[in-house]
Motif scaffolding. Structure first.
Motif, PDB file in Angstrom:
ATOM      1  N   UNK A 310     -34.236 -13.967 -60.413  1.00  0.00           N
ATOM      2  CA  UNK A 310     -34.505 -12.805 -59.561  1.00  0.00           C
ATOM      3  C   UNK A 310     -33.420 -11.757 -59.799  1.00  0.00           C
ATOM      4  N   UNK A 311     -33.809 -10.514 -59.747  1.00  0.00           N
ATOM      5  CA  UNK A 311     -32.828  -9.438 -59.967  1.00  0.00           C
ATOM      6  C   UNK A 311     -31.954  -9.261 -58.736  1.00  0.00           C
ATOM      7  N   UNK A 312     -30.673  -9.037 -58.988  1.00  0.00           N
ATOM      8  CA  UNK A 312     -29.753  -8.803 -57.869  1.00  0.00           C
ATOM      9  C   UNK A 312     -28.554  -7.999 -58.375  1.00  0.00           C
ATOM     10  N   UNK A 313     -27.512  -7.979 -57.572  1.00  0.00           N
ATOM     11  CA  UNK A 313     -26.275  -7.309 -57.981  1.00  0.00           C
ATOM     12  C   UNK A 313     -25.075  -8.228 -57.719  1.00  0.00           C
ATOM     13  N   UNK A 316     -19.251  -6.463 -57.401  1.00  0.00           N
ATOM     14  CA  UNK A 316     -18.711  -5.192 -57.894  1.00  0.00           C
ATOM     15  C   UNK A 316     -19.815  -4.148 -58.115  1.00  0.00           C
ATOM     16  N   UNK A 317     -21.049  -4.487 -57.751  1.00  0.00           N
ATOM     17  CA  UNK A 317     -22.138  -3.510 -57.824  1.00  0.00           C
ATOM     18  C   UNK A 317     -22.908  -3.533 -59.125  1.00  0.00           C
ATOM     19  N   UNK A 318     -22.458  -4.307 -60.121  1.00  0.00           N
ATOM     20  CA  UNK A 318     -23.164  -4.355 -61.402  1.00  0.00           C
ATOM     21  C   UNK A 318     -24.410  -5.230 -61.286  1.00  0.00           C
ATOM     22  N   UNK A 319     -25.434  -4.954 -62.103  1.00  0.00           N
ATOM     23  CA  UNK A 319     -26.667  -5.740 -62.003  1.00  0.00           C
ATOM     24  C   UNK A 319     -26.481  -7.172 -62.482  1.00  0.00           C
TER      25      UNK A 319
END
Ligand SMILES: Cc1cc2nc3c(=O)[nH]c(=O)nc-3n(C[C@H](O)[C@H](O)[C@H](O)COP(=O)(O)O)c2cc1C
Length: 367
Positions: A310-313, A316-319
């Motif tokens: 699943x996509x997340x972050x 530090x905010x990077x994908x």
């Protein structure tokens, strides 16, 4: 500021995290001279215990409860009862990868946004390990109910798991305790199991609906407005992890009904007590129990910790792409059943005590 307690007179505070040394509950307000032993509480903990069959998480915890205070010679003393359950099967390395990332659908991101830190091992305080403490407290509540109102019976069961739904015409009360899913239909168990194992193999999970019923609740429990019996029940059920909706009686379906269909008609029974033609109200009118079955239903969402990417972050905010390893329930609804029963027991006992305090024997009588 305490955010870890519930109940008015029967007050439960839980503490502990998934991978800490132990978790537990402080139960305050239990009447004195109620029989309470670890064995009595263990019955309910064993019902919730993980690792018992292939349909739940494989984390294997004995969930053995210790009573540290408030009980002497097998009876409650009226002082706080401290219950402790040690964690023995933590596997924190499974969570190394989510130390820096947030699992979509889980509480990782909001805990971090609020507190600026989080115990990521097993989800920390957001883990449903915490519900073991509630089940232990619920065991105390059940014993106190037995002493005060022995006719009350509390039972939970699953009514839906994804595409699988019980056939109410086949409802069998006695079947509930005989299968891994707590469903009231023994003939449906194999289909439910095949369905769940299919989802597990596909690295997915699924949601569920649980119904919990309290039979034998006397008329008159509850209070108008802010401490309605249904207000407290809804809060108690909504506080369980993964719960996204709570209904009482007809619930959301009441929006489809006409007044002539929904109002439960009242007749005078032979025993001098009112009887009702139906129970759309779920046993509660104006926040006060009618004497019918109290019926609460809730939906849990599908387990968010899954092996499907699943996509997340990251922090530090990077994908990032998240695959959650570790041992997880493919459907949390199964183990939510004993938790729901425990919450029902705590709320019903709390309202029995409140009723006794305010009304005592001076209850209104019809006829
Ligand atoms: C009995 C029970 C067992 C659970 N087991 C898991 C699990 O194995 N893995 C998981 O990701 N979530 C599990 N959950 C759900 C999470 O605890 C929950 O989704 C998380 O705390 C986020 O809170 P929320 O879903 O209420 O927003 C379980 C919930 C319950 C009631």
């Amino acid at each position: 500021m305490s955010m870890n307690s519930f109940g008015h007179l029967f007050r439960v505070t839980t503490w502990g995290e998934s991978h800490g040394p132990a978790l537990g509950a402080t139960v305050d307000g239990c009447p004195p001279n109620v029989s309470v032993t670890p064995e009595m509480l263990q019955v309910w903990l064993d019902k919730r215990r993980p690792g018992q069959n292939k349909n739940t998480t494989q984390r294997n915890e004995p969930d053995a409860v210790k009573i540290l205070s408030g009980v002497f010679e097998g009876k409650s003393t009226g002082t706080p009862i401290q219950l402790m359950i040690e964690n023995t099967d933590q596997r924190s390395r499974d969570y190394g990868e989510i130390a820096q990332t947030f699992r979509p659908g889980h509480a990782d991101i909001t805990y971090f946004q609020k507190y600026g830190n989080r115990d990521y091992r097993g989800g920390g305080r957001s883990s449903a390990r915490e519900t073991a403490a509630r089940v232990a407290a619920g065991g105390v509540a059940r014993e106190a109910i037995k002493a005060l109102a022995p006719q009350i019976q509390i039972k939970g069961y699953m009514t839906q798991m994804g595409e699988m739904e019980i056939d109410r015409s086949r409802f069998d009360w006695d079947a509930i305790d005989t299968n891994d899913f707590w469903i009231p239909d023994a003939a449906a168990v194999q289909d439910w199991e095949d369905y769940l194992q299919g989802l597990r193999k596909a690295h997915d999970s699924v949601g569920a609906v649980i119904e919990v019923v309290a039979k034998g609740v006397p008329a008159g429990l509850g209070a108008p407005i802010y401490n309605k019996l249904d207000t407290d029940l809804a809060a108690a059920m909504m506080s369980i992890n993964a719960v996204k909706a709570v209904e009482i009686g007809e619930g959301m379906n009441a929006a489809r009904l006409k007044g002539s269909e929904n109002a439960d008609e009242i007749f005078m029974g032979n025993d001098g007590q009112p009887v009702y033609s139906s129970n759309h109200a779920g046993g509660i009118l104006g926040g006060i129990s009618t004497g019918q079955e109290v019926v609460v239903r809730f939906a849990v969402k599908p387990t968010s910790s899954i092996l499907t990417p699943r996509a997340s972050i990251r922090k530090d905010g990077t994908p990032a792409e998240v695959i959650t390893k570790g041992r997880h329930d493919p459907c949390v609804g199964i183990r939510a059943v004993p938790v729901a029963e425990a919450m029902m027991a705590c709320v019903i006992l709390d309202h029995l005590l409140l009723h006794r305090g305010q009304i005592g024997e001076n209850q209104g009588h019809i006829g």
